[in-house]
Write a protein that holds these residues in place. Structure first.
Motif, PDB file in Angstrom:
ATOM      1  N   UNK A  36      12.845  14.747 -18.522  1.00 34.39           N
ATOM      2  CA  UNK A  36      11.742  15.309 -17.763  1.00 34.39           C
ATOM      3  C   UNK A  36      11.310  14.313 -16.686  1.00 34.39           C
ATOM      4  N   UNK A  37      10.579  14.831 -15.735  1.00 32.06           N
ATOM      5  CA  UNK A  37      10.033  13.983 -14.682  1.00 32.06           C
ATOM      6  C   UNK A  37       8.533  13.887 -14.894  1.00 32.06           C
ATOM      7  N   UNK A  38       8.012  12.655 -15.042  1.00 27.63           N
ATOM      8  CA  UNK A  38       6.590  12.474 -15.332  1.00 27.63           C
ATOM      9  C   UNK A  38       6.027  11.353 -14.487  1.00 27.63           C
ATOM     10  N   UNK A  39       4.956  11.629 -13.801  1.00 21.63           N
ATOM     11  CA  UNK A  39       4.270  10.636 -12.991  1.00 21.63           C
ATOM     12  C   UNK A  39       2.905  10.369 -13.606  1.00 21.63           C
ATOM     13  N   UNK A  40       2.595   9.104 -13.844  1.00 21.75           N
ATOM     14  CA  UNK A  40       1.308   8.754 -14.433  1.00 21.75           C
ATOM     15  C   UNK A  40       0.198   9.145 -13.472  1.00 21.75           C
ATOM     16  N   UNK A  68      -6.705   3.758  -9.143  1.00 18.53           N
ATOM     17  CA  UNK A  68      -6.101   3.183 -10.345  1.00 18.53           C
ATOM     18  C   UNK A  68      -5.278   4.261 -11.049  1.00 18.53           C
ATOM     19  N   UNK A  69      -4.301   3.810 -11.823  1.00 23.56           N
ATOM     20  CA  UNK A  69      -3.567   4.757 -12.659  1.00 23.56           C
ATOM     21  C   UNK A  69      -4.225   4.815 -14.037  1.00 23.56           C
ATOM     22  N   UNK A  98      -3.543  -1.618 -13.906  1.00 17.67           N
ATOM     23  CA  UNK A  98      -3.844  -0.242 -13.492  1.00 17.67           C
ATOM     24  C   UNK A  98      -4.157  -0.125 -12.003  1.00 17.67           C
ATOM     25  N   UNK A  99      -4.550  -1.229 -11.347  1.00 13.50           N
ATOM     26  CA  UNK A  99      -4.854  -1.158  -9.923  1.00 13.50           C
ATOM     27  C   UNK A  99      -3.568  -0.972  -9.124  1.00 13.50           C
ATOM     28  N   UNK A 100      -3.522   0.021  -8.268  1.00 13.23           N
ATOM     29  CA  UNK A 100      -2.299   0.293  -7.506  1.00 13.23           C
ATOM     30  C   UNK A 100      -2.087  -0.718  -6.383  1.00 13.23           C
ATOM     31  N   UNK A 101      -3.165  -1.165  -5.771  1.00 16.26           N
ATOM     32  CA  UNK A 101      -3.060  -2.150  -4.689  1.00 16.26           C
ATOM     33  C   UNK A 101      -2.931  -3.538  -5.307  1.00 16.26           C
ATOM     34  N   UNK A 102      -1.715  -4.048  -5.377  1.00 13.77           N
ATOM     35  CA  UNK A 102      -1.459  -5.321  -6.062  1.00 13.77           C
ATOM     36  C   UNK A 102      -1.931  -6.534  -5.261  1.00 13.77           C
ATOM     37  N   UNK A 103      -2.421  -6.325  -4.062  1.00 15.36           N
ATOM     38  CA  UNK A 103      -2.972  -7.449  -3.308  1.00 15.36           C
ATOM     39  C   UNK A 103      -4.380  -7.797  -3.775  1.00 15.36           C
ATOM     40  N   UNK A 104      -4.964  -6.958  -4.630  1.00 15.19           N
ATOM     41  CA  UNK A 104      -6.320  -7.188  -5.124  1.00 15.19           C
ATOM     42  C   UNK A 104      -6.265  -8.061  -6.369  1.00 15.19           C
TER      43      UNK A 104
END
Length: 289
Positions: A36-40, A68-69, A98-104
């Motif tokens: 299956x295809x699953x996106x968090x 955030x995810x 969980x933060x998507x922006x890894x520069x933070x």
């Protein structure tokens, strides 16, 4: 599929798919093996600070929300890691995950913004109902009580004028102490400050020499009458009258944007019925302990 697929016998030309590199074969096999295809799912968390208290150059300067995810088993591994828990960095690692922006840098987040993210993670991971043990402030009886984490309000620092607190820079405020008349500048605490304060309090506790109030004041004060030297700040902290100390702590609370986690509590044993601050105990992220 035949396990001999892709072999050549000298008589049969190679099939087009046989020209794939080994890496492409692995990628194709991995894709075919996934049933299956699953996106968090992700969500945007409104920041109590509205991005107003971060210095220029910070990724959240002027940004009022953060994406955030939702929490997954990977984050649960972080929360149950004995090593991370012992070092006191489990929550930082989870926020970072969980933060998507890894520069933070999660430690650079203001305390109020961190709290908003933590509550959002908790709700997405375990639901909005938070059951924990509460000691009634009136009769002292311990009891299980359930709070609704969706029932929160955001405080953005509306009360600073009442205490004559003025913003002088991003995340920096000043106030005049009512008794001594001394002007003091203080900053809003971030994750680095919070960790340093918590470590200091724990160090004092082990030595049975609690200094919670003075450590808090040292952490937040950045200047006294525009003098930023440690000697001057330490002298004020050690000699500040209780009235001025209380004013300074109230000034910080008024200036700091945060989630208002106070909710109504009704004691099952007595008639006590008042709003209390939702306690963020160990079972906030570890409800099955």
């Amino acid at each position: 599929m035949s396990r001999n697929r892709g072999r050549t016998d000298g008589m049969q030309p190679a099939r087009p798919e046989d020209t794939n590199t080994p890496a492409q074969h692995l990628a194709n096999n991995a894709e075919n093996a996934t049933p299956f295809s699953f996106v968090v799912p992700t969500e945007f968390v409104d920041l109590p600070s509205g991005g107003k208290h971060y210095a220029p150059g910070h990724p959240l300067h002027g940004v009022d929300s953060i994406e955030i995810k939702q929490m997954t088993a990977k984050e649960e591994d972080i929360l149950t890691s004995r090593t991370l828990l012992k070092k006191g960095v489990a929550l930082d690692r989870m926020i970072q995950s969980v933060i998507l922006n890894k520069s933070i840098d999660p430690k650079s987040l203001l305390v109020g913004d961190r709290n908003a993210i933590l509550v959002s993670i908790r709700v997405s991971g375990y639901g909005n109902e938070y059951s924990t043990n509460i000691a009634c402030p009136d009769c002292g009886v311990n009891q299980q009580y359930t709070f609704d984490l969706n029932d929160t309000n955001t405080y953005v620092g509306d009360d600073i004028e009442e205490l004559k607190v003025f913003q002088v820079a991003e995340g920096v405020f000043s106030t005049t102490l009512p008794l001594t008349g001394i002007e003091v500048a203080f900053k809003l605490l971030d994750g680095y400050d919070e960790k340093r304060l918590a470590d200091g309090i724990e160090h004092d506790r082990k030595k049975r020499n609690d200094k919670v109030i003075t450590r808090q004041l040292r952490t937040m004060i950045i200047s006294v009458k525009e003098d930023t030297s440690k000697e001057v700040i330490n002298y004020l902290v050690e000699n500040i009258p209780s009235m001025d100390s209380r004013h300074l702590r109230m000034a910080y609370k008024a200036a700091a944007p945060n989630l208002d986690l106070s909710q109504n509590f009704e004691c099952s044993e007595c008639e006590y019925d008042q709003k209390i601050e939702v306690p963020l105990n160990a079972d906030f992220f570890w409800p099955d302990r």
